[in-house]
Write a protein that holds these residues in place. Structure first.
Motif, PDB file in Angstrom:
ATOM      1  N   UNK A 154       0.845  -1.188   0.000  1.00  0.00           N
ATOM      2  CA  UNK A 154       0.000   0.000   0.000  1.00  0.00           C
ATOM      3  C   UNK A 154       0.882   1.239   0.000  1.00  0.00           C
ATOM      4  N   UNK A 155       0.326   2.335  -0.520  1.00  0.00           N
ATOM      5  CA  UNK A 155       1.102   3.563  -0.663  1.00  0.00           C
ATOM      6  C   UNK A 155       1.108   4.419   0.596  1.00  0.00           C
ATOM      7  N   UNK A 156       0.279   4.078   1.568  1.00  0.00           N
ATOM      8  CA  UNK A 156       0.197   4.858   2.800  1.00  0.00           C
ATOM      9  C   UNK A 156       0.033   3.903   3.982  1.00  0.00           C
ATOM     10  N   UNK A 157       0.483   4.312   5.179  1.00  0.00           N
ATOM     11  CA  UNK A 157       0.207   3.501   6.365  1.00  0.00           C
ATOM     12  C   UNK A 157      -1.270   3.610   6.743  1.00  0.00           C
ATOM     13  N   UNK A 158      -1.686   2.725   7.656  1.00  0.00           N
ATOM     14  CA  UNK A 158      -3.071   2.781   8.125  1.00  0.00           C
ATOM     15  C   UNK A 158      -3.850   1.535   7.773  1.00  0.00           C
ATOM     16  N   UNK A 159      -5.174   1.656   7.824  1.00  0.00           N
ATOM     17  CA  UNK A 159      -6.095   0.545   7.608  1.00  0.00           C
ATOM     18  C   UNK A 159      -6.642   0.604   6.187  1.00  0.00           C
ATOM     19  N   UNK A 160      -6.593  -0.519   5.472  1.00  0.00           N
ATOM     20  CA  UNK A 160      -7.028  -0.572   4.075  1.00  0.00           C
ATOM     21  C   UNK A 160      -7.961  -1.762   3.888  1.00  0.00           C
ATOM     22  N   UNK A 161      -9.228  -1.505   3.632  1.00  0.00           N
ATOM     23  CA  UNK A 161     -10.173  -2.591   3.359  1.00  0.00           C
ATOM     24  C   UNK A 161     -10.026  -3.020   1.905  1.00  0.00           C
ATOM     25  N   UNK A 162     -10.090  -4.327   1.664  1.00  0.00           N
ATOM     26  CA  UNK A 162      -9.952  -4.809   0.289  1.00  0.00           C
ATOM     27  C   UNK A 162     -10.991  -5.849  -0.108  1.00  0.00           C
TER      28      UNK A 162
END
Length: 331
Positions: free
Chosen positions: A247-255
């Motif tokens: 991912x291009x940014x830290x944090x939480x990413x729903x997929x």
């Protein structure tokens, strides 16, 4: 960042390139080899990551090939999976890429024109990162059998881990058309990916579009930008905890929408991939040509849903992966 690298940066990168394994560098022009290292990414592992990357040769010491090297083959761990996972020092837990000699990244370059240095540069490169294990995701289930929707974030059934597997290939790709910065970048996460274009004005990559390679329930939302990390300007990416999707940014990413699955990314150990970058070819080293699966066969699957497994098949190898870029047609 300006297209021309400062003299000091050039000298540092050339020294790093000279210290890296020679392998197929002699088959590429010096300009291509330099650009591949210059734009290799800085990958941040999650601060709580338990399953770190590993070199392919070390992984191969702990597995055996079953079913030959065809697409029906598997690379199966010598020891039972449960005992390897319980042992925090087993090969499945990998090595910290930020310490010691680090962990190699494998760069596969495809030229779009001849190999002579007098021709305009046009090529794309895929940076392959290998992890010996990908951790599954906790899923809310009904009686441990079927996925169960959560009610306001609460699971009214039981949470079980699904989808872990031995072996894990992750990648990103860059497209170069000239000797300057790459014109495009592809970032992969699970069965989806995003195309970014280089924006010289803001010194970064800007989201152009995204795709789902497989799975109607995939609903990723990729970040709008890929930043360049100071001071050298390498693209900065984040590997998700356990699953290692980029991912291009830290944090939480729903997929995934149902069941609701997400990745967590953050700044833990830095993986400076250019320090141990190994240029590879389609059939060299020999393991590059392996067409089977890089891990154990699936197990613990639902009787009516063969893809819903506590442990999934190992991933397919590089020869079966679709390139993210193709060479433009000649004028």
């Amino acid at each position: 960042m300006a297209a021309g690298a400062p003299l000091l940066l050039l000298l540092v990168l050339l020294l790093e390139a000279a210290a890296a394994p020679a392998d197929h560098a002699e088959e590429l022009s010096l300009a291509v080899a330099w650009l591949v290292r210059r734009w290799a990414p800085l990958v941040w592992l999650h601060p709580e990551e338990r399953f770190l990357p590993l070199s392919v040769p070390e992984f191969l010491q702990h597995v055996e090939a079953r079913g030959g090297d065809s697409e029906a083959g598997f690379l199966v761990a010598h020891q039972p999976l449960d005992s390897l996972l319980a042992n925090g020092t087993s090969f499945l837990h990998g090595r910290d890429p930020s310490s010691g000699d680090g962990v190699p990244v494998y760069a596969l370059v495809r030229r779009c024109n001849g190999s002579g240095d007098d021709q305009p540069l046009s090529f794309h490169v895929t940076y392959w990162m290998f992890y010996p294990y990908s951790e599954g995701k906790p899923v809310c289930t009904l009686l441990g059998l079927l996925p169960l929707p959560q009610l306001r974030g609460r699971c009214l059934g039981s949470r079980l881990q699904f989808g872990g597997h031995v072996g894990d290939w992750e990648h990103l790709s860059l497209l170069f058309q000239g000797s300057g910065p790459p014109t495009q970048m592809y970032v992969s996460a699970h069965d989806a990916g995003a195309y970014y274009v280089f924006d010289a004005a803001s010194s970064g990559f800007v989201l152009e579009r995204q795709e789902v390679r497989r799975g109607v329930l995939q609903r990723p939302a990729f970040p709008a930008r890929v930043e360049l990390a100071a001071p050298r300007g390498h693209p900065e990416l984040f590997a998700a905890r356990g699953s290692h999707g980029l991912w291009a940014q830290p944090g939480r990413h729903q997929y995934v929408a149902v069941p609701r699955l997400h990745d967590e990314a953050g700044r833990g150990a830095p993986w400076r991939t250019w320090r141990r970058l190994q240029l590879v070819g389609d059939s060299e080293p020999r393991w590059m040509a392996y067409r089977g699966r890089w891990g154990n066969p699936r197990s613990g699957c639902h009787p009516l849903a063969r893809r819903l497994c506590r442990s999934s098949d190992g991933p397919t190898g590089i020869p079966l992966k679709r390139p993210n870029f193709s060479c433009p047609p000649p004028p």
